[in-house]
Every structure is written in C-alpha cells, then in structure tokens.
Design an enzyme around this catalytic site. Structure first.
Site, PDB file in Angstrom:
ATOM      1  N   ASP A  45       0.757  -1.132  -0.132  1.00 14.91           N
ATOM      2  CA  ASP A  45       0.005   0.012   0.022  1.00 14.91           C
ATOM      3  C   ASP A  45       0.954   1.208  -0.088  1.00 14.91           C
ATOM      4  OD1 ASP A  45      -2.864   0.549   0.411  1.00 14.91           O
ATOM      5  OD2 ASP A  45      -1.909   1.993   1.660  1.00 14.91           O
ATOM      6  N   TYR A  73       4.835  -7.490   9.704  1.00 15.81           N
ATOM      7  CA  TYR A  73       4.733  -5.884   9.833  1.00 15.81           C
ATOM      8  C   TYR A  73       4.937  -5.290  10.927  1.00 15.81           C
ATOM      9  CZ  TYR A  73       1.967  -6.644   5.303  1.00 15.81           C
ATOM     10  OH  TYR A  73       1.562  -7.046   3.931  1.00 15.81           O
ATOM     11  N   ASP A  87      -7.412   4.005   8.843  1.00 18.89           N
ATOM     12  CA  ASP A  87      -6.415   4.608   8.839  1.00 18.89           C
ATOM     13  C   ASP A  87      -6.251   6.251   8.664  1.00 18.89           C
ATOM     14  OD1 ASP A  87      -6.947   5.164   6.065  1.00 18.89           O
ATOM     15  OD2 ASP A  87      -5.703   3.412   5.292  1.00 18.89           O
ATOM     16  N   ARG A 178      -5.291  -2.738   9.057  1.00 18.03           N
ATOM     17  CA  ARG A 178      -5.896  -1.533   9.374  1.00 18.03           C
ATOM     18  C   ARG A 178      -7.159  -2.074  10.002  1.00 18.03           C
ATOM     19  NH1 ARG A 178      -8.810   0.651   4.409  1.00 18.03           N
ATOM     20  NH2 ARG A 178      -7.716  -0.738   2.635  1.00 18.03           N
TER      21      ARG A 178
END
Length: 305
Positions: A45, A73, A87, A178
């Site tokens: 992203d 992550y 987000d 998210r």
C-alpha cells in the site's frame, strides 16, 4: 526486434518509501537497472513502507510464489480514535477515552492470534460487479461483506504508551492490518486506527537485505547490478534437485524423467554447474515433470536477433 533495455535476471529487495505506489517504485528501479522485463511479488500500500521484492527477467516467472507467503509488519496504532477508512486517509469519526493497561492489551491480543474471521474494508481494491470497493465507497455505496478466514501467526506488543500501540504482526495472505487495528480497538472498548505500517518480511526474504531507491540512484551501474539476488531467492522454501547435463537437456525439452526421487509438490532444479534450470514436480512414482523452466541465454539471443 530487440526489446528496450538489457536482459537482467534476478531479484531486488527494495525498501519502498512511504507515499509511493508499488508500480511507481518498480518502474523507477527498472529504469535505474535498464532492465527489459520487471515485475513485483505483490503490491504494498502507498501508505506503507518497507519490503517490496522486485523481479527482473526470468525471475518474473516466479513472482507468484510469494503472493501466498506469510508477511510480517510493524504496525503503529492510535487508540481512542476511529476513522472512516481505518487509517490516516479517512475522516475522524469518534474519539473515546483510553483507559487500558498492558494487561488489557495482552488479553485482547490473545483473541486475535491463530485463525480469525475478518471482514474486508469497503476502502479496498477488492471488486464487486467490476468496480472496486474503494470506488463504490467514494460514491457513498455500502455493501455488506462476508467475513473471511485469515491466520495471525504472530501478534506481539512491542510498545505501549498512553494512546500509542506498536505491534509486530505475521499474517497470512489477505489480512488487512488496518482492519486488525480497528478490531483490536473495538475489543479494548476505545476504538483505534492505523497510523503507520512497515513491512519487514515476505516469506524468507527480510528487509535487512534491502536497498532504497535513493541509495540505488547514488550507485554506479555495476553496483546496482550487484544488489540483485539470484533467481532462486524466491524459492528457498522448496527442496533442491540436481541433475546431470544430459537430464537437464531432456527436462528442457519437456521430457518427464523417471529418476526414483521422493515425491514432492514442487522442487528447484539445478544442473551440474549449480545454475537453476527451473521448477518441477515429482509424482508418487518418483517421476520428475517440468513446471516452469528458465530460458537459455542462447535461446533469448536468437529471439532478439
């Protein structure tokens, strides 16, 4: 007719910058390497930074091998605030007091380890009737989405201070971090949204061995080429099989080889010079069957003449 650029085969581990699309980063790296053919192993992203594995030349044949790999992550989460997108891109929806401690956080994180059901976000690239959910959401359309099963292999709190939470997450393909941040906020009773995301690992590939575009730009051409990993960097989880020169030639011609090998869904195949020939499958009778083979340099030179 010769294609523009040089024939370059290999894998580049790129540390993608925040705010840049995966395709833009790929095209910049391709120009810097003057490569004929390039691809990547799955988008990252724009609002995320970190590991993006780029493939060049014959390595593009194996880009899909990392699509289904687990990914790791580092996620920055702000507690007490929710947004329309989960987000920083969205508008703020609600603010709540944060009255949790580390024990509360650990209790909630335990609920999200292992296989969980996760509802994909409306603001995503998933499609419905030919249109992305993101476009539908921008048009004010809301669709009831079915939850999907994903796997959270690892979920660890790396830091917590007031309303800021840092998590390390290792998860399966299709996991939305998210959404995970939002769901953790709901379980804590205060809401949350994702404020930062950095990918540190894809399968066996790690961010430690990556290079930024800025560093690549500052290098001489030969230094850039030295950053490339070999073709089989994407396939290290597969067992290796080594063939004689004669068997390599037969495999390249599409022949199946009855070698009495142990059955395996997929293997890496090498010649006597230890150069990779491609991938293959071994059936229950020990027969090696070609899957994706690497083109010989001689074959490519002939096609370009």
């Amino acid at each position: 007719m010769r294609r523009k650029g040089n024939r370059i085969d290999g894998v580049l581990l790129l540390d993608k910058a925040y705010g840049e699309t995966s395709n833009a980063a790929l095209q910049k790296a391709r120009r810097l390497l003057n490569a004929q053919k390039a691809g990547h192993t799955g988008t990252l992203d724009p609002l995320a930074s970190g590991l993006l594995a780029l493939t060049f030349g014959e390595a593009t044949k194996y880009s899909a091998d990392l699509l289904h790999a687990d990914k790791t992550y580092i996620a920055e989460v702000k507690l007490g605030q929710t947004t329309t997108t989960g987000d920083l891109e969205g508008e703020f929806v609600q603010t709540c007091p944060v009255e949790v401690d580390e024990a509360d956080i650990e209790r909630v994180l335990e609920q999200f380890r292992g296989e969980i059901r996760q509802v994909p976000p409306m603001f995503s690239a998933l499609k419905r009737d030919g249109k992305t959910l993101y476009d539908l959401a921008r048009d004010g359309v809301t669709i009831e989405l079915e939850p999907r099963v994903v796997r959270i292999e690892k979920l660890q709190c790396l830091g917590f201070s007031e309303d800021k939470l840092t998590l390390e997450v290792t998860c399966s393909k299709g996991t939305y971090i998210r959404v995970l941040a939002e769901d953790i906020g709901k379980a804590l009773g205060c809401g949350a949204h994702l404020t930062g995301l950095r990918r540190t690992r894809v399968g066996s590939l790690a961010l430690d061995n990556s290079v930024t575009l800025q560093a690549l730009e500052a290098m001489a051409p030969e230094e850039r080429l030295a950053c490339l990993l070999p073709l089989d960097a994407l396939l290290q989880t597969l067992p290796a099989v080594y063939l004689s020169e004669n068997d390599c030639a037969r495999l390249r011609n599409g022949q199946r080889l009855a070698l009495g090998l142990e059955a395996a869904e997929r293997v890496r195949v090498y010649g006597p010079d230890k150069k990779m020939v491609g991938t293959a499958r071994i059936n229950e009778r020990g027969v090696l069957a070609p899957e994706r083979l690497i083109a010989n340099m001689k074959d490519i030179e002939t096609k370009n003449d």
